[in-house]
Design an enzyme around this catalytic site. Structure first.
Site, PDB file in Angstrom:
ATOM      1  CG  MET A 223      -8.257  13.679  92.964  1.00  0.00           C
ATOM      2  SD  MET A 223      -8.566  15.177  92.327  1.00  0.00           S
ATOM      3  CE  MET A 223      -8.645  14.745  90.668  1.00  0.00           C
TER       4      MET A 223
ATOM      5  CB  SER B  27     -12.244   8.904  86.617  1.00  0.00           C
ATOM      6  OG  SER B  27     -11.367   8.189  87.740  1.00  0.00           O
TER       7      SER B  27
ATOM      8  CD  GLN C  73      -5.362  17.304  91.540  1.00  0.00           C
ATOM      9  OE1 GLN C  73      -4.917  17.261  92.665  1.00  0.00           O
ATOM     10  NE2 GLN C  73      -5.332  16.422  90.512  1.00  0.00           N
TER      11      GLN C  73
ATOM     12  N   GLY D 274      -7.919   0.324  87.969  1.00  0.00           N
ATOM     13  CA  GLY D 274      -6.593   1.298  88.001  1.00  0.00           C
ATOM     14  C   GLY D 274      -6.204   1.487  89.317  1.00  0.00           C
ATOM     15  CG  HIS D 275      -8.437   4.712  91.317  1.00  0.00           C
ATOM     16  ND1 HIS D 275      -9.456   4.902  90.714  1.00  0.00           N
ATOM     17  CD2 HIS D 275      -7.513   5.829  91.329  1.00  0.00           C
ATOM     18  CE1 HIS D 275      -9.393   6.323  90.073  1.00  0.00           C
ATOM     19  NE2 HIS D 275      -8.374   6.800  90.513  1.00  0.00           N
TER      20      HIS D 275
ATOM     21  N   GLY E 286      -0.001   5.728  89.657  1.00  0.00           N
ATOM     22  CA  GLY E 286      -0.278   4.923  88.465  1.00  0.00           C
ATOM     23  C   GLY E 286       0.788   5.647  87.369  1.00  0.00           C
TER      24      GLY E 286
ATOM     25  CG  LEU F  11     -11.898   4.703  94.450  1.00  0.00           C
ATOM     26  CD1 LEU F  11     -11.720   3.735  95.462  1.00  0.00           C
ATOM     27  CD2 LEU F  11     -10.735   5.381  94.058  1.00  0.00           C
TER      28      LEU F  11
ATOM     29  CG  ASP G  43      -2.363  10.659  85.850  1.00  0.00           C
ATOM     30  OD1 ASP G  43      -3.113  11.205  84.909  1.00  0.00           O
ATOM     31  OD2 ASP G  43      -2.985   9.608  86.543  1.00  0.00           O
TER      32      ASP G  43
HETATM   33  O1  PAF Z   1      -4.150  11.341  90.302  1.00  0.00           O
HETATM   34  C1  PAF Z   1      -4.864  11.833  91.059  1.00  0.00           C
HETATM   35  O2  PAF Z   1      -5.846  11.288  91.155  1.00  0.00           O
HETATM   36  C2  PAF Z   1      -4.770  13.518  91.793  1.00  0.00           C
HETATM   37  O3  PAF Z   1      -3.790  14.038  90.938  1.00  0.00           O
HETATM   38  C3  PAF Z   1      -4.061  13.070  93.061  1.00  0.00           C
HETATM   39  C4  PAF Z   1      -2.603  12.321  92.973  1.00  0.00           C
HETATM   40  C5  PAF Z   1      -4.765  12.028  94.101  1.00  0.00           C
HETATM   41  C6  PAF Z   1      -3.931  14.358  93.851  1.00  0.00           C
HETATM   42  O4  PAF Z   1      -5.100  14.977  93.855  1.00  0.00           O
END
Ligand code: PAF
Length: 291
Positions: free
Chosen positions: A35, A191, A66, A41-42, A152, A38, A155
């Site tokens: 999302m 983030s 979400q 971790g990303h 990751g 960044l 989560d």
């Molecule tokens: O972990 C995230 O950033 C979000 O839940 C994802 C997997 C990009 C889905 O929107």
């Protein structure tokens, strides 16, 4: 020479053309859903995707479905330019940035719900969050036709839900879980960390430190209940306002556990200075335990 930037693709038909060309050349596709906003971790997920040898697509979509809180959605950082700059030189072929209409055209009426795994832990405190996440991830998998997808372990409940939906829906994607990247003091990168005040940031590591302490005691054969209650008190004494949950679950299917008779995860969500942080640590099966 500056490192080469990823191509930014917004329309779905263009994404499909690029992927079709890769397929004709016999190449595989790896996706890293994000999302945005960044952090390291990303970027570690992106490096692992690039190391697979597949073509790499990073997706950037702040998924309204979400967020169970409109203010949280509005406050979510949108930093596309900075995100694109961070990806330069990491071997990303495409930064896919679909718009809301592409993801949820008028009349959109289908949601993906993963029962069981989505209940409890974060699911108990964020109604609708996992269905929204599972829906967008399913769409991103089908849009990119990914062979590999990198998520990751931070989560952890999300990771297990995505693995289950890929299996249940016969998606031909291997969902790869990647180790949590931490700051030097143990705080899991997120983030949300940027929203911590200087004072809260100093207190933040107590969550992970307590979880590590509990994990080691569980591995030595202790029962979870008293340990978890004591750790909850210590986390609050360390500066957190509240612990939403601190639970021992089986690593494989997140079933609740009272001791580490099987490989487990200790999972937590807690509030610090108005910011909700989550973390989890692996707990090895206690020596001599019978499952
Ligand atoms: O972990 C995230 O950033 C979000 O839940 C994802 C997997 C990009 C889905 O929107």
């Amino acid at each position: 020479m500056p490192p080469p930037p990823a191509e930014i693709v917004r329309p779905l038909p263009v994404l499909r053309e690029r992927v079709a060309a890769w397929r004709r050349a016999g190449q595989r596709v790896a996706v890293v859903p994000t999302m945005g906003a960044l952090h390291e971790g990303h970027l570690s997920l992106v490096r692992q995707a690039a190391a697979s040898g597949a073509r790499v697509i990073v997706t950037l979509f702040v998924n309204p479905k979400q967020f169970n809180n409109a203010a949280d959605l509005a406050a979510y950082p949108r930093t596309e330019r900075e995100d694109a700059a961070k990806l330069a030189g990491l071997g990303v072929d495409i930064l896919y940035v679909p718009d809301g209409e592409t993801m949820y055209p008028p009349g959109f009426a289908t949601m993906v719900t993963v029962e069981g795994l989505s209940e409890g832990l974060c699911g108990a405190y964020r109604p609708g969050h996992f269905a929204g996440m599972a829906t967008v991830v399913t769409k991103l998998f089908t849009q990119t036709t990914a062979d590999l997808a990198y998520f990751g372990e931070k989560d952890f409940q999300q990771l297990r839900i995505v693995q289950r939906l890929a299996r249940d829906l016969d998606l031909q994607v291997e969902v790869v879980g990647c180790a949590t990247v931490r700051e030097a003091d143990g705080l899991a990168m997120s983030s949300r960390n940027a929203r911590l005040s200087a004072e809260a940031r100093l207190a933040a590591p107590v969550l992970h430190a307590e979880m590590q302490r509990v994990a080691r005691a569980l591995e030595a054969g202790a029962e979870a209940r008293a340990l978890l209650a004591e750790a909850t008190q210590r986390i609050v004494a360390g500066g957190y306002q509240a612990v939403e949950y601190l639970e021992l679950r089986a690593e494989a299917d997140l079933a609740p556990q009272t001791r580490a008779a099987v490989p487990c995860r200790l999972l937590a969500a807690a509030w610090l200075g108005g910011v909700r942080l989550i973390d989890n640590v692996a707990v090895a099966r206690a020596a001599g335990s019978t499952a």
